[in-house]
Design a protein around this motif. Structure first.
Motif, PDB file in Angstrom:
ATOM      1  N   ALA A 160      -6.516  15.299   4.144  1.00 12.40           N
ATOM      2  CA  ALA A 160      -6.600  13.731   3.763  1.00 12.40           C
ATOM      3  C   ALA A 160      -5.410  13.182   3.301  1.00 12.40           C
ATOM      4  N   ILE A 161      -5.411  11.857   3.659  1.00  8.59           N
ATOM      5  CA  ILE A 161      -4.372  11.005   3.007  1.00  8.59           C
ATOM      6  C   ILE A 161      -4.857   9.793   2.619  1.00  8.59           C
ATOM      7  N   GLY A 162      -4.665   9.561   1.336  1.00  5.67           N
ATOM      8  CA  GLY A 162      -5.165   8.338   0.601  1.00  5.67           C
ATOM      9  C   GLY A 162      -4.479   7.219   0.493  1.00  5.67           C
ATOM     10  N   VAL A 163      -4.927   5.926   0.330  1.00  6.20           N
ATOM     11  CA  VAL A 163      -4.043   4.644   0.414  1.00  6.20           C
ATOM     12  C   VAL A 163      -4.113   4.144  -0.859  1.00  6.20           C
ATOM     13  N   LEU A 164      -3.349   3.894  -1.635  1.00  7.86           N
ATOM     14  CA  LEU A 164      -3.434   3.331  -3.066  1.00  7.86           C
ATOM     15  C   LEU A 164      -2.803   1.940  -2.941  1.00  7.86           C
ATOM     16  N   ASP A 165      -3.620   1.180  -3.821  1.00  5.29           N
ATOM     17  CA  ASP A 165      -3.070  -0.272  -3.684  1.00  5.29           C
ATOM     18  C   ASP A 165      -2.066  -0.428  -4.819  1.00  5.29           C
ATOM     19  N   ASP A 166      -1.645  -1.810  -5.088  1.00  5.63           N
ATOM     20  CA  ASP A 166      -0.476  -1.914  -6.331  1.00  5.63           C
ATOM     21  C   ASP A 166      -0.829  -1.463  -7.692  1.00  5.63           C
ATOM     22  N   ASP A 167      -1.976  -1.279  -7.823  1.00  9.18           N
ATOM     23  CA  ASP A 167      -2.533  -0.805  -9.060  1.00  9.18           C
ATOM     24  C   ASP A 167      -2.781   0.633  -9.181  1.00  9.18           C
ATOM     25  N   MET A 218       0.897  -1.048  -0.127  1.00 10.45           N
ATOM     26  CA  MET A 218      -0.027  -0.011  -0.031  1.00 10.45           C
ATOM     27  C   MET A 218       0.750   1.422   0.071  1.00 10.45           C
ATOM     28  N   ARG A 219       0.361   2.017  -0.875  1.00  8.78           N
ATOM     29  CA  ARG A 219       1.306   3.438  -0.887  1.00  8.78           C
ATOM     30  C   ARG A 219       0.593   4.438  -0.586  1.00  8.78           C
ATOM     31  N   LEU A 220       0.928   5.589   0.206  1.00 11.37           N
ATOM     32  CA  LEU A 220       0.199   6.725   0.620  1.00 11.37           C
ATOM     33  C   LEU A 220      -0.032   7.980  -0.643  1.00 11.37           C
ATOM     34  N   LEU A 221      -1.053   8.444  -0.724  1.00 11.42           N
ATOM     35  CA  LEU A 221      -1.203   9.510  -1.554  1.00 11.42           C
ATOM     36  C   LEU A 221      -1.623  11.077  -0.637  1.00 11.42           C
ATOM     37  N   PHE A 222      -0.809  12.020  -0.942  1.00 14.02           N
ATOM     38  CA  PHE A 222      -0.872  13.278  -0.192  1.00 14.02           C
ATOM     39  C   PHE A 222      -1.040  14.214  -1.176  1.00 14.02           C
ATOM     40  N   GLY A 223      -1.671  15.398  -0.924  1.00 12.66           N
ATOM     41  CA  GLY A 223      -1.987  16.435  -1.631  1.00 12.66           C
ATOM     42  C   GLY A 223      -3.259  16.406  -2.639  1.00 12.66           C
ATOM     43  N   HIS A 224      -4.182  15.338  -2.058  1.00 10.46           N
ATOM     44  CA  HIS A 224      -5.202  15.224  -2.816  1.00 10.46           C
ATOM     45  C   HIS A 224      -6.648  15.346  -1.823  1.00 10.46           C
ATOM     46  N   ASP A 225      -6.602  16.330  -1.077  1.00 16.37           N
ATOM     47  CA  ASP A 225      -7.569  16.310   0.158  1.00 16.37           C
ATOM     48  C   ASP A 225      -9.038  16.089  -0.313  1.00 16.37           C
ATOM     49  N   GLU A 226      -9.223  16.909  -1.363  1.00 19.23           N
ATOM     50  CA  GLU A 226     -10.637  17.021  -1.681  1.00 19.23           C
ATOM     51  C   GLU A 226     -11.308  15.733  -2.131  1.00 19.23           C
ATOM     52  N   SER A 272     -12.307   7.649   8.524  1.00 18.44           N
ATOM     53  CA  SER A 272     -11.732   6.970   7.394  1.00 18.44           C
ATOM     54  C   SER A 272     -12.645   5.784   6.861  1.00 18.44           C
ATOM     55  N   ALA A 273     -12.494   5.425   5.748  1.00 16.85           N
ATOM     56  CA  ALA A 273     -13.157   4.345   4.969  1.00 16.85           C
ATOM     57  C   ALA A 273     -12.294   3.783   3.988  1.00 16.85           C
ATOM     58  N   SER A 274     -12.646   2.522   3.729  1.00 19.01           N
ATOM     59  CA  SER A 274     -11.976   1.622   2.873  1.00 19.01           C
ATOM     60  C   SER A 274     -12.532   0.695   2.051  1.00 19.01           C
ATOM     61  N   THR A 275     -12.143   0.262   0.805  1.00 16.86           N
ATOM     62  CA  THR A 275     -12.920  -0.957   0.089  1.00 16.86           C
ATOM     63  C   THR A 275     -12.074  -2.154   0.322  1.00 16.86           C
ATOM     64  N   THR A 276     -11.465  -2.148   1.314  1.00 14.41           N
ATOM     65  CA  THR A 276     -10.411  -3.467   1.631  1.00 14.41           C
ATOM     66  C   THR A 276      -9.991  -3.450   2.873  1.00 14.41           C
ATOM     67  N   ALA A 277      -9.836  -4.599   3.426  1.00 17.31           N
ATOM     68  CA  ALA A 277      -9.206  -4.801   4.850  1.00 17.31           C
ATOM     69  C   ALA A 277      -7.997  -4.509   4.878  1.00 17.31           C
ATOM     70  N   ARG A 278      -7.283  -4.700   3.840  1.00 16.92           N
ATOM     71  CA  ARG A 278      -5.649  -4.893   3.649  1.00 16.92           C
ATOM     72  C   ARG A 278      -5.191  -3.371   3.945  1.00 16.92           C
ATOM     73  N   TRP A 279      -5.944  -2.461   4.082  1.00 18.65           N
ATOM     74  CA  TRP A 279      -5.463  -1.055   4.068  1.00 18.65           C
ATOM     75  C   TRP A 279      -4.448  -0.830   5.107  1.00 18.65           C
ATOM     76  N   LEU A 280      -4.678  -1.180   6.135  1.00 14.64           N
ATOM     77  CA  LEU A 280      -4.105  -0.919   7.412  1.00 14.64           C
ATOM     78  C   LEU A 280      -2.706  -1.445   7.466  1.00 14.64           C
ATOM     79  N   ALA A 281      -1.878  -1.332   6.474  1.00 16.29           N
ATOM     80  CA  ALA A 281      -0.276  -1.851   6.690  1.00 16.29           C
ATOM     81  C   ALA A 281       0.451  -0.857   7.880  1.00 16.29           C
ATOM     82  N   ALA A 282       1.558  -1.364   8.297  1.00 16.93           N
ATOM     83  CA  ALA A 282       2.367  -0.561   9.087  1.00 16.93           C
ATOM     84  C   ALA A 282       2.801   1.005   8.747  1.00 16.93           C
ATOM     85  N   ASN A 283       3.001   1.132   7.380  1.00 18.98           N
ATOM     86  CA  ASN A 283       3.439   2.441   7.173  1.00 18.98           C
ATOM     87  C   ASN A 283       2.189   3.317   7.180  1.00 18.98           C
TER      88      ASN A 283
END
Length: 151
Positions: free
Chosen positions: A31-38, A1-9, A61-72
């Motif tokens: 806001a901070i987004g979380v991106l998957d491998d795609d 999972m990769r973090l996404l910054f600067g896209h608050d809206e 917070s909200a997610s479409t996957t349970a896998r988003w809460l990685a350590a980073n």
């Protein structure tokens, strides 16, 4: 999972779209987004209702996957309020029906307060609080901050 910054809206709207009762949005927020491998947005954390005087901020917070809460992701979720903007407490509101999120909040060290009818006549909710001290002494961060559990 990769973090996404600067896209608050965009990230805030993602969370709004997945959160019943949140149609009014968050107003001014970070806001901070979380991106998957795609590079698909799969989760978002919104920091809102910042009160600099007492050092409080709310997180949603909200997610479409349970896998988003990685350590980073967990690290940044609390590094932003506690380390970057100087909060002393994060507040989280959760429906009592959302058993998974209630369990996660408790595991993170949040203190729960059950509020009858908080989500409407037929739905109770929790207000959870997490202080900077509790976070820094949690099982997730003790090694980072060099602290041990207090007895």
């Amino acid at each position: 999972m990769r973090l996404l910054f600067g896209h608050d809206e965009a990230v805030a709207q993602f969370v709004v779209d997945l959160t019943p009762g949140c149609e009014a949005g968050f107003g001014k927020c970070k806001a901070i987004g979380v991106l998957d491998d795609d590079d698909k947005l799969v989760a978002g954390m919104v920091f809102h209702d910042w009160q600099p005087g007492p050092g409080l901020i709310q997180i949603s917070s909200a997610s479409t996957t349970a896998r988003w809460l990685a350590a980073n992701v967990r690290h940044m979720m609390f590094s932003y309020p506690f380390d970057q903007i100087g909060c002393q407490m994060v507040v989280l509101q959760v429906s009592a029906k959302n058993e998974r999120m209630v369990r996660i909040a408790k595991a993170f060290g949040f203190t729960p307060y059950l509020i009858k009818r908080m989500r409407g006549r037929d739905e109770d909710g929790f207000v959870f609080t997490l202080t900077d001290d509790d976070w820094r002494n949690s099982k997730f961060t003790r090694k980072i901050y060099g602290q041990t559990l207090s007895t």
